[in-house]
Design an enzyme around this catalytic site. Sequence first.
Site, mmCIF file in Angstrom:
data_model
loop_
_atom_site.group_PDB
_atom_site.id
_atom_site.type_symbol
_atom_site.label_atom_id
_atom_site.label_comp_id
_atom_site.label_asym_id
_atom_site.label_seq_id
_atom_site.Cartn_x
_atom_site.Cartn_y
_atom_site.Cartn_z
ATOM 1 N N GLU A 149 0.825 -1.217 0.000
ATOM 2 C CA GLU A 149 0.000 0.000 0.000
ATOM 3 C C GLU A 149 0.856 1.262 0.000
ATOM 4 O OE1 GLU A 149 -2.851 -0.437 -0.895
ATOM 5 O OE2 GLU A 149 -3.225 -2.496 -0.275
ATOM 6 N N HIS A 206 -5.201 -6.644 -11.076
ATOM 7 C CA HIS A 206 -4.726 -7.605 -10.072
ATOM 8 C C HIS A 206 -4.508 -8.994 -10.667
ATOM 9 C CE1 HIS A 206 -6.576 -4.510 -7.437
ATOM 10 N NE2 HIS A 206 -5.652 -4.883 -6.573
#
Length: 300
Positions: free
Chosen positions: A144, A228
Amino acid sequence: AAATGSGTTLKGATVPLNISYEGGKYVLRDLSKPTGTQIITYDLQNRQSRLPGTLVSSTTKTFTSSSQRAAVDAHYNLGKVYDYFYSNFKRNSYDNKGSKIVSSVHYGTQYNNAAWTGDQMIYGDGDGSFFSPLSGSLDVTAHEMTHGVTQETANLIYENQPGALNESFSDVFGYFNDTEDWDIGEDITVSQPALRSLSNPTKYNQPDNYANYRNLPNTDEGDYGGVHTNSGIPNKAAYNTITKLGVSKSQQIYYRALTTYLTPSSTFKDAKAALIQSARDLYGSTDAAKVEAAWNAVGL
């Protein structure tokens, strides 16, 4: 005032914490970094609005209550990720300007995600069957935070190939922060061993060769062109690179490519060229050829 304390993690370990004493209590505000950059951890108490929430506090120097465990992990892990970027690249915070690094835990109810929002991190608690609380994984925190670094550097558009590269660079720096295995998210998945694997992307239904690139719709439903999913291809190229060159060289090559050569619309082929050039800049033609071979092996 800066202080040191300790806390209990989601897995029940006791870890040291850099905290602050303010307003008659101890809070999760790390004032220990020599640059003065602050790392601050909040609790959203299951809300999804009014970020960042309430500063996590304790009357003593220990943060041990069960409701604080997700915050302890977020705070401790983010301190490690900050140190990683500073010690290896002299990068001071995600923007290299020393901006405070903020996390909010207990985002929503049984929320199965962690995210970079543009100026902070949020962590859901998971639903208990697929995910446990998402701050409990060092590589996820590094993933992140790397989205923040990418935002301030290459700023890869979050769709199609640039989006898959954005995801891949986050996974690769997730690995560089947590090198004991090639898996991403292994500490927070309940129903399967991990979220993704750099060494074996197909284990988690990702392609590992450009021949198997999935052309998915550029919609929320299609994961913006499968960012993803198709990240498995550059992830496998990264695995190939790291096994040839080692972590120490590979992380410098990846950081240089991300911060010097990549642009918002970069494709997989652009990334290959950027990484080859970065290897050449830093280490010369022999290592550049190894990077080239690592990408050739995934069909690029």
